[in-house]
Design a protein around this motif. Sequence first.
Motif, PDB file in Angstrom:
ATOM      1  N   THR A 118       1.007  -1.182   0.161  1.00 45.04           N
ATOM      2  CA  THR A 118       0.047  -0.002   0.100  1.00 45.04           C
ATOM      3  C   THR A 118       0.991   1.238  -0.043  1.00 45.04           C
ATOM      4  O   THR A 118       1.998   1.070  -0.334  1.00 45.04           O
ATOM      5  CB  THR A 118      -0.969  -0.049   1.261  1.00 45.04           C
ATOM      6  N   ASN A 119       0.236   2.402   0.601  1.00 48.51           N
ATOM      7  CA  ASN A 119       1.249   3.683   0.435  1.00 48.51           C
ATOM      8  C   ASN A 119       0.676   4.483   1.340  1.00 48.51           C
ATOM      9  O   ASN A 119      -0.434   4.394   2.113  1.00 48.51           O
ATOM     10  CB  ASN A 119       1.298   4.005  -0.755  1.00 48.51           C
ATOM     11  N   SER A 120       1.430   5.394   1.813  1.00 49.57           N
ATOM     12  CA  SER A 120       0.951   6.646   2.661  1.00 49.57           C
ATOM     13  C   SER A 120       1.610   7.969   2.016  1.00 49.57           C
ATOM     14  O   SER A 120       2.018   7.760   0.934  1.00 49.57           O
ATOM     15  CB  SER A 120       1.726   6.650   4.141  1.00 49.57           C
ATOM     16  N   SER A 121       1.343   9.090   2.528  1.00 48.08           N
ATOM     17  CA  SER A 121       1.981  10.410   2.172  1.00 48.08           C
ATOM     18  C   SER A 121       3.678  10.364   2.020  1.00 48.08           C
ATOM     19  O   SER A 121       4.071  11.042   1.198  1.00 48.08           O
ATOM     20  CB  SER A 121       1.495  11.369   3.032  1.00 48.08           C
ATOM     21  N   LYS A 133       5.824   4.182  -0.514  1.00 51.48           N
ATOM     22  CA  LYS A 133       5.385   2.801  -0.492  1.00 51.48           C
ATOM     23  C   LYS A 133       5.419   2.202   1.086  1.00 51.48           C
ATOM     24  O   LYS A 133       6.526   2.510   1.717  1.00 51.48           O
ATOM     25  CB  LYS A 133       6.264   2.080  -1.275  1.00 51.48           C
ATOM     26  N   ARG A 193      -4.094  -2.658   9.228  1.00 53.23           N
ATOM     27  CA  ARG A 193      -3.817  -1.417   8.971  1.00 53.23           C
ATOM     28  C   ARG A 193      -4.379  -0.522   9.886  1.00 53.23           C
ATOM     29  O   ARG A 193      -3.468   0.647  10.122  1.00 53.23           O
ATOM     30  CB  ARG A 193      -4.577  -1.149   7.373  1.00 53.23           C
ATOM     31  N   GLU A 239      -2.134   2.503  11.972  1.00 53.22           N
ATOM     32  CA  GLU A 239      -2.257   4.247  11.820  1.00 53.22           C
ATOM     33  C   GLU A 239      -2.419   4.301  13.186  1.00 53.22           C
ATOM     34  O   GLU A 239      -2.004   5.635  13.609  1.00 53.22           O
ATOM     35  CB  GLU A 239      -3.542   4.077  11.077  1.00 53.22           C
ATOM     36  N   GLN A 256      -1.478   7.887   8.125  1.00 52.29           N
ATOM     37  CA  GLN A 256      -2.439   7.460   7.342  1.00 52.29           C
ATOM     38  C   GLN A 256      -1.929   6.527   6.258  1.00 52.29           C
ATOM     39  O   GLN A 256      -1.173   6.778   5.539  1.00 52.29           O
ATOM     40  CB  GLN A 256      -3.375   8.676   6.882  1.00 52.29           C
ATOM     41  N   LEU A 257      -2.675   5.302   6.192  1.00 48.46           N
ATOM     42  CA  LEU A 257      -2.187   4.396   5.050  1.00 48.46           C
ATOM     43  C   LEU A 257      -3.553   4.006   4.210  1.00 48.46           C
ATOM     44  O   LEU A 257      -4.593   4.213   4.531  1.00 48.46           O
ATOM     45  CB  LEU A 257      -1.938   2.970   5.769  1.00 48.46           C
ATOM     46  N   ASN A 258      -3.095   4.234   2.804  1.00 52.70           N
ATOM     47  CA  ASN A 258      -4.154   4.118   1.873  1.00 52.70           C
ATOM     48  C   ASN A 258      -4.829   2.876   2.182  1.00 52.70           C
ATOM     49  O   ASN A 258      -4.549   1.490   1.966  1.00 52.70           O
ATOM     50  CB  ASN A 258      -3.330   3.941   0.459  1.00 52.70           C
ATOM     51  N   GLN A 284      -6.590   1.075   0.086  1.00 50.45           N
ATOM     52  CA  GLN A 284      -6.371   0.253  -1.265  1.00 50.45           C
ATOM     53  C   GLN A 284      -5.046  -0.481  -1.165  1.00 50.45           C
ATOM     54  O   GLN A 284      -3.856   0.141  -0.885  1.00 50.45           O
ATOM     55  CB  GLN A 284      -6.294   1.106  -2.396  1.00 50.45           C
ATOM     56  N   TRP A 285      -5.116  -1.712  -1.327  1.00 52.29           N
ATOM     57  CA  TRP A 285      -3.893  -2.701  -1.354  1.00 52.29           C
ATOM     58  C   TRP A 285      -3.944  -3.689  -2.238  1.00 52.29           C
ATOM     59  O   TRP A 285      -5.040  -4.174  -2.896  1.00 52.29           O
ATOM     60  CB  TRP A 285      -3.617  -3.087   0.187  1.00 52.29           C
TER      61      TRP A 285
END
Length: 290
Positions: free
Chosen positions: A58-61, A64, A147, A151, A157-159, A161-162
């Motif tokens: 997934t990703n964050s600001s 990856k 997730r 957090e 904050q983690l996306n 979507q994964w």
Amino acid sequence: MADSKQLVPELSEAEKMGAETKRFEELLLQASKELQQAQTSRPESTQIQPQPGFCIKTNSSEGKVFINICHCPSIPPPADVTEDELLQMLEEDKAGFRIPMSLGEPHAELDAKGQGCTAYDVAVNSDFYRRMQNSDFLRELVVTIAREGLEDRYSRQLNPQWRMLKKRPFLGSISQQNIRSQQRPRIQELGNLYTPDSLRPEERCEKPHLNLWLEAPDLLLAEIDLPKLDGALGLSLEFGENCLVMGGPQQLYHLDAYNPLQINSKESKAAFHRKRKQLMVAMPLLSVAS
């Protein structure tokens, strides 16, 4: 309902309530000493080595993020409920199912392209992991809870979507983790049990946060958060073999919690912790004949 008891506001500041209250306090102090002895007789944490399971991306600001979903037999399994029962609980928004997890520290790694990324290791019980392998629903649920747990713990904050990596069961190296040896949250937490809405809508009492866990095979402990109260004045508590009912003053709080364990209502005890604003409840369990 088996027993109904008014609570002692504070062990150190208990009012004179006769021989029954004095015995009540003695039982509480005895239980406290037994718990302290049990805690000092074993280490506070145990080191475990999680085994790789699968890895999601997934990703964050910040870039990856990879989460290694691992497993270890030392982590207790969640409650044994069917997927249909679990679906019903989630649809009714009942917080009656919690998956014990060990959340590892973030570690810097390189992805397949040699670019920097962050990886986390999250471990669940090995038997539950094997069950999860055959269920897309449980896999989705575990990833979502993992997730959200990361957090909360690391304030990032983690996306949501994964995707799962097909050829890599983990990214980087999986480090050892420390879990509590004592049967306490977050490893031994049984969670917020099913709490039916038994009040009439117009009463609108607040349902307090309930944390319940097994401290020993024959002892169930509970912490009930009551931030609006400064003491136990006006609180009432009733014990049944399979339930715990608490009422608050001026209809501030009401809790009607069911649990699958049989409580020894006659030997159950409670006290209010002023500084933490929590009601502490000790509930010995009835032995079940085989």
